[in-house]
Write an enzyme that holds these catalytic residues in place. Structure first.
Site, PDB file in Angstrom:
ATOM      1  N   ASN A  33       0.866  -1.181   0.000  1.00  0.00           N
ATOM      2  CA  ASN A  33       0.000   0.000   0.000  1.00  0.00           C
ATOM      3  C   ASN A  33       0.902   1.230   0.000  1.00  0.00           C
ATOM      4  O   ASN A  33       1.509   1.549   1.024  1.00  0.00           O
ATOM      5  CB  ASN A  33      -0.897  -0.050   1.249  1.00  0.00           C
ATOM      6  N   LYS A  91       0.067   4.259  -0.179  1.00  0.00           N
ATOM      7  CA  LYS A  91      -0.546   5.432   0.463  1.00  0.00           C
ATOM      8  C   LYS A  91      -0.302   6.682  -0.384  1.00  0.00           C
ATOM      9  O   LYS A  91      -0.378   6.618  -1.607  1.00  0.00           O
ATOM     10  CB  LYS A  91      -0.021   5.583   1.899  1.00  0.00           C
ATOM     11  N   HIS A 105      -9.727   1.382   4.484  1.00  0.00           N
ATOM     12  CA  HIS A 105      -8.474   1.383   5.234  1.00  0.00           C
ATOM     13  C   HIS A 105      -8.677   2.232   6.502  1.00  0.00           C
ATOM     14  O   HIS A 105      -9.421   3.209   6.473  1.00  0.00           O
ATOM     15  CB  HIS A 105      -7.359   1.967   4.362  1.00  0.00           C
ATOM     16  N   GLU A 115      -7.046   4.455   7.845  1.00  0.00           N
ATOM     17  CA  GLU A 115      -6.793   5.903   7.687  1.00  0.00           C
ATOM     18  C   GLU A 115      -8.014   6.581   7.086  1.00  0.00           C
ATOM     19  O   GLU A 115      -8.308   7.736   7.372  1.00  0.00           O
ATOM     20  CB  GLU A 115      -5.539   6.114   6.825  1.00  0.00           C
ATOM     21  N   GLU A 138      -6.110  -5.259  10.118  1.00  0.00           N
ATOM     22  CA  GLU A 138      -5.064  -4.287  10.433  1.00  0.00           C
ATOM     23  C   GLU A 138      -5.405  -3.583  11.748  1.00  0.00           C
ATOM     24  O   GLU A 138      -6.188  -2.626  11.756  1.00  0.00           O
ATOM     25  CB  GLU A 138      -4.969  -3.243   9.320  1.00  0.00           C
ATOM     26  N   GLY A 140       1.859   1.690  10.881  1.00  0.00           N
ATOM     27  CA  GLY A 140       2.821   2.783  10.803  1.00  0.00           C
ATOM     28  C   GLY A 140       3.502   3.101  12.121  1.00  0.00           C
ATOM     29  O   GLY A 140       4.156   4.126  12.254  1.00  0.00           O
ATOM     30  N   SER A 191       2.765  -2.770  10.354  1.00  0.00           N
ATOM     31  CA  SER A 191       4.204  -2.865  10.617  1.00  0.00           C
ATOM     32  C   SER A 191       4.814  -4.199  10.187  1.00  0.00           C
ATOM     33  O   SER A 191       5.727  -4.709  10.833  1.00  0.00           O
ATOM     34  CB  SER A 191       4.506  -2.575  12.092  1.00  0.00           C
TER      35      SER A 191
HETATM   36  P1  PGA Z   1       2.406  -0.183   7.764  1.00  0.00           P
HETATM   37  O1  PGA Z   1       0.979   0.135   7.088  1.00  0.00           O
HETATM   38  O2  PGA Z   1       2.912  -1.450   7.138  1.00  0.00           O
HETATM   39  O3  PGA Z   1       3.262   1.006   7.420  1.00  0.00           O
HETATM   40  O4  PGA Z   1       2.172  -0.333   9.216  1.00  0.00           O
HETATM   41  C1  PGA Z   1       0.076  -0.898   6.798  1.00  0.00           C
HETATM   42  C2  PGA Z   1      -1.149  -0.339   6.149  1.00  0.00           C
HETATM   43  O5  PGA Z   1      -1.560   0.769   6.495  1.00  0.00           O
HETATM   44  O6  PGA Z   1      -1.770  -0.970   5.268  1.00  0.00           O
END
Ligand code: PGA
Length: 265
Positions: free
Chosen positions: A12, A14, A98, A100, A180, A186, A226
């Site tokens: 992803n 982003k 997602h 976010e 997730e 993140g 992560s």
């Molecule tokens: P990350 O993000 O691997 O940076 O923790 C995962 C995601 O948001 O899909």
């Protein structure tokens, strides 16, 4: 009965990279995936502005996904992108809800359901993201949150034929779930394999009860939060963990390839 599900690893991106970087990184990754002839499916969820360019470069080795797709076919929705538009440039599907988007853009289980059905109705794929916040986890609400995210979205799709969630390719069910935990995204603080497995088991049990055991066993459930090359092995061989959704560690093609290769072993 347990069935064998093909592993799926999606990067992803982003809101990172510019056009030149996205194009170069995607080509680099496609070349490497072709060369290694990996047994898993590798995907990238790219910013929508780059998708048309990347779609011309996929050569079907890296599956291309959007990060979001609207629930309507067309309409007065300034700034939005429809599944029909994505399909017209050969994008396979999209991430949906997602965390976010849930946290910053008012995504709900109901709007997620609308997006899932718009995608599935066009034969496109939906990677539906679910997961609890730290506060919810600490209150012991993990199971309740996951089930409500799944159930409310599935009901909102208004799709009553369970087979429509699978489609015709057994290796690539139209719907996949990404677990997730919000506190792991993140943050560098990944869930332990035990924590991830507990959540994946809750999700699998729910899928079996909602769609029936046979169909419920066919959906891929990805872990995200992560994940990197150095910890992916902890997850990838667990029952019910069928791949990964990777943010930060997908941005550098070489690192992401290393992670994908570990999943293919
Ligand atoms: P990350 O993000 O691997 O940076 O923790 C995962 C995601 O948001 O899909």
């Amino acid at each position: 009965m347990e069935i064998k599900r093909k592993k799926l690893v999606i990067g992803n991106w982003k809101m990172f990279k510019d056009a030149v970087q996205a194009s170069a990184d995607f080509e680099n990754l496609s070349d490497s995936v072709t060369e290694k002839n990996l047994s898993i499916e590798v995907g990238i969820a790219a910013p929508s502005i780059f998708l048309a360019d990347l779609a011309r470069k996929t050569r079907n080795t890296v599956s291309l996904f959007a990060q979001n797709a609207h629930w309507a076919e067309e309409g007065a929705f300034t700034g939005e992108v429809s599944p029909t538009m994505l399909k017209s440039i050969h994008v396979l599907g999209s991430l949906v809800a997602h965390s976010e988007r849930r946290q910053m853009f008012a995504e709900t289980n109901q709007t997620a359901g609308g997006r899932i059905s718009a995608l599935l109705n066009l034969g496109m794929r939906a990677i539906y993201c679910v997961g609890e916040t730290l506060v919810e986890r600490e209150k012991g609400l993990l199971k309740e949150i996951l089930i409500s995210q799944l159930e409310q979205a599935f009901i909102a799709t208004k799709i009553r034929n369970s087979q429509s969630f699978i489609g015709s390719d057994p290796n690539k069910p139209l719907l996949s779930i990404a677990y997730e935990p919000v506190w792991a995204i993140g943050t560098g603080k990944a869930a332990s394999a035990v924590e991830a497995q507990e959540a994946h088991t809750i999700i699998r049990n729910f899928l079996q009860s909602y769609f029936g055991e046979e169909l419920g066993n066919r959906f891929q459930i990805l872990y995200g939060g992560s994940v990197k090359a150095s910890n992916v092995n902890e997850y990838i061989n667990c029952p019910n963990i069928d791949g990964a959704l990777v943010g930060g560690a997908s941005l550098v093609p070489k690192d992401f390839l290393e992670l994908c290769m570990k999943c293919a072993n």
